[in-house]
Design a protein around this motif. Sequence first.
Motif, mmCIF file in Angstrom:
data_model
loop_
_atom_site.group_PDB
_atom_site.id
_atom_site.type_symbol
_atom_site.label_atom_id
_atom_site.label_comp_id
_atom_site.label_asym_id
_atom_site.label_seq_id
_atom_site.Cartn_x
_atom_site.Cartn_y
_atom_site.Cartn_z
ATOM 1 N N GLU A 171 0.693 -1.116 0.022
ATOM 2 C CA GLU A 171 0.096 0.080 0.058
ATOM 3 C C GLU A 171 0.673 1.342 -0.012
ATOM 4 O O GLU A 171 0.468 2.311 -0.558
ATOM 5 C CB GLU A 171 -0.796 -0.077 1.216
ATOM 6 C CG GLU A 171 -1.973 -0.996 1.424
ATOM 7 C CD GLU A 171 -2.201 -1.199 2.748
ATOM 8 O OE1 GLU A 171 -2.564 -0.391 3.230
ATOM 9 O OE2 GLU A 171 -2.806 -2.422 3.237
ATOM 10 N N GLN A 207 2.074 1.647 -3.493
ATOM 11 C CA GLN A 207 0.844 1.227 -4.595
ATOM 12 C C GLN A 207 1.750 0.421 -5.491
ATOM 13 O O GLN A 207 1.932 0.642 -6.611
ATOM 14 C CB GLN A 207 0.055 2.387 -5.127
ATOM 15 C CG GLN A 207 -1.026 3.171 -4.405
ATOM 16 C CD GLN A 207 -0.462 4.509 -3.838
ATOM 17 O OE1 GLN A 207 0.160 5.210 -4.594
ATOM 18 N NE2 GLN A 207 -0.373 4.681 -2.477
ATOM 19 N N TRP A 208 2.406 -0.790 -4.895
ATOM 20 C CA TRP A 208 3.195 -1.305 -5.536
ATOM 21 C C TRP A 208 3.046 -2.835 -5.289
ATOM 22 O O TRP A 208 3.398 -3.057 -3.905
ATOM 23 C CB TRP A 208 4.616 -1.156 -5.608
ATOM 24 C CG TRP A 208 5.715 -1.518 -6.524
ATOM 25 C CD1 TRP A 208 6.478 -2.746 -6.311
ATOM 26 C CD2 TRP A 208 5.973 -1.123 -7.939
ATOM 27 N NE1 TRP A 208 7.283 -3.037 -7.455
ATOM 28 C CE2 TRP A 208 6.953 -1.990 -8.418
ATOM 29 C CE3 TRP A 208 5.627 -0.082 -8.688
ATOM 30 C CZ2 TRP A 208 7.405 -1.831 -9.757
ATOM 31 C CZ3 TRP A 208 6.041 0.077 -9.887
ATOM 32 C CH2 TRP A 208 7.060 -0.586 -10.593
ATOM 33 N N ARG A 246 -6.183 -8.221 -20.526
ATOM 34 C CA ARG A 246 -6.293 -7.392 -19.618
ATOM 35 C C ARG A 246 -5.261 -6.303 -20.264
ATOM 36 O O ARG A 246 -5.461 -5.135 -20.171
ATOM 37 C CB ARG A 246 -5.641 -7.738 -18.219
ATOM 38 C CG ARG A 246 -6.330 -8.808 -17.593
ATOM 39 C CD ARG A 246 -8.052 -8.251 -17.167
ATOM 40 N NE ARG A 246 -8.468 -9.207 -16.265
ATOM 41 C CZ ARG A 246 -8.929 -10.238 -16.745
ATOM 42 N NH1 ARG A 246 -8.932 -10.719 -17.808
ATOM 43 N NH2 ARG A 246 -9.538 -11.322 -15.703
ATOM 44 N N ARG A 272 3.368 0.481 -13.053
ATOM 45 C CA ARG A 272 1.962 0.654 -12.189
ATOM 46 C C ARG A 272 0.989 0.569 -13.111
ATOM 47 O O ARG A 272 -0.096 -0.093 -12.859
ATOM 48 C CB ARG A 272 1.799 2.021 -11.662
ATOM 49 C CG ARG A 272 2.847 2.056 -10.237
ATOM 50 C CD ARG A 272 2.290 3.255 -9.479
ATOM 51 N NE ARG A 272 3.055 3.276 -8.127
ATOM 52 C CZ ARG A 272 3.725 4.066 -7.669
ATOM 53 N NH1 ARG A 272 4.185 5.069 -8.517
ATOM 54 N NH2 ARG A 272 4.509 4.240 -6.794
ATOM 55 N N MET A 273 0.932 0.962 -14.384
ATOM 56 C CA MET A 273 -0.045 0.800 -15.283
ATOM 57 C C MET A 273 -0.493 -0.549 -15.565
ATOM 58 O O MET A 273 -1.275 -0.855 -15.783
ATOM 59 C CB MET A 273 0.137 1.676 -16.563
ATOM 60 C CG MET A 273 0.535 3.206 -16.618
ATOM 61 S SD MET A 273 1.261 3.974 -17.898
ATOM 62 C CE MET A 273 0.133 3.447 -19.209
ATOM 63 N N TYR A 315 0.598 -3.268 -13.705
ATOM 64 C CA TYR A 315 -0.063 -3.926 -12.554
ATOM 65 C C TYR A 315 -1.597 -3.582 -12.253
ATOM 66 O O TYR A 315 -2.274 -4.429 -11.882
ATOM 67 C CB TYR A 315 0.872 -3.474 -11.113
ATOM 68 C CG TYR A 315 2.116 -3.977 -11.017
ATOM 69 C CD1 TYR A 315 2.404 -5.302 -11.249
ATOM 70 C CD2 TYR A 315 3.298 -3.029 -10.639
ATOM 71 C CE1 TYR A 315 3.655 -5.856 -11.198
ATOM 72 C CE2 TYR A 315 4.396 -3.838 -10.675
ATOM 73 C CZ TYR A 315 4.740 -5.052 -10.856
ATOM 74 O OH TYR A 315 5.998 -5.532 -10.606
ATOM 75 N N GLN A 316 -1.925 -2.424 -12.636
ATOM 76 C CA GLN A 316 -3.259 -1.965 -12.383
ATOM 77 C C GLN A 316 -4.148 -2.679 -13.452
ATOM 78 O O GLN A 316 -5.272 -3.241 -13.260
ATOM 79 C CB GLN A 316 -3.435 -0.454 -12.780
ATOM 80 C CG GLN A 316 -4.791 0.083 -12.436
ATOM 81 C CD GLN A 316 -4.738 1.592 -12.301
ATOM 82 O OE1 GLN A 316 -3.776 2.182 -12.840
ATOM 83 N NE2 GLN A 316 -5.485 2.155 -11.526
ATOM 84 N N ALA A 317 -3.504 -2.995 -14.616
ATOM 85 C CA ALA A 317 -4.447 -3.653 -15.683
ATOM 86 C C ALA A 317 -4.512 -5.049 -15.413
ATOM 87 O O ALA A 317 -5.657 -5.544 -15.598
ATOM 88 C CB ALA A 317 -3.759 -3.631 -17.080
ATOM 89 N N GLY A 375 -4.308 -6.260 -12.125
ATOM 90 C CA GLY A 375 -4.522 -6.409 -10.921
ATOM 91 C C GLY A 375 -5.401 -7.439 -10.341
ATOM 92 O O GLY A 375 -5.083 -8.090 -9.330
ATOM 93 N N ASP A 376 -6.478 -7.534 -11.123
ATOM 94 C CA ASP A 376 -7.264 -8.880 -10.578
ATOM 95 C C ASP A 376 -6.814 -10.063 -10.543
ATOM 96 O O ASP A 376 -7.478 -11.008 -10.057
ATOM 97 C CB ASP A 376 -8.791 -8.649 -11.311
ATOM 98 C CG ASP A 376 -8.497 -9.024 -12.724
ATOM 99 O OD1 ASP A 376 -7.702 -8.497 -13.458
ATOM 100 O OD2 ASP A 376 -9.403 -9.665 -13.335
#
Lengths: 102, 105
Positions: free
Chosen positions: A64, A67-68, B10, B61-62, B64-66, B68-69
Amino acid sequence: MDTQEVIRKQVTDNPVVLYMKGTPDAPMCGFSAAAVQILEACGADNVATVNVLADNDIRQGIKEFSQWPTIPQLYVNGEFIGGADIMREMYQSGELHKLFQK
Amino acid sequence: MDTTELIRQRLTALSPQGLEIFDDSHEHAGHAGARESGGGHFQVFIVSDSFEGKNKVARHRMIYQAVGDLMPAKIHALAIRAYTPGELDDINATPEAQERNSEPS
């Protein structure tokens, strides 16, 4: 102190902090092992390491904090630098060495 | 559907011009972390205009976000190489790359 504060204190009290699985002598994951080797190759000294496997609050909290979602994570002077892939790329380009030159 | 396909789906959100996904799970089967989450080890090589002007942390991060689920149930570890099309041209123009590309296959 809550976990986020503990982490903030760790990364500000120490110039170089590596959050990893296991310890430098006994890494428990290939990515953490690579991160340790890269820091050694850069001649980074005074590296503080935190074994996230020894503290589940830190293990969850560090994800957290920046955010990694993955371990290892490298911090230099309180700033999040990246994970193992970014460390490798920065090592190859010479950027990582510069972080440890003072 | 296998996890490689799920990752591919994703990552279409980033409109990649180039995308390769490698499943390295067999190399890590049975190690502590893999047993714990059940997810596999994957490598992603992705080329996209959407990385323009973004540093490495932002790009990862982009990604990981894509996906993430899928983490950590399907993905335990993800190695990432993320470039813009322009950066890839630079890499392919290095003498090492030229040499590599000219080797007999």
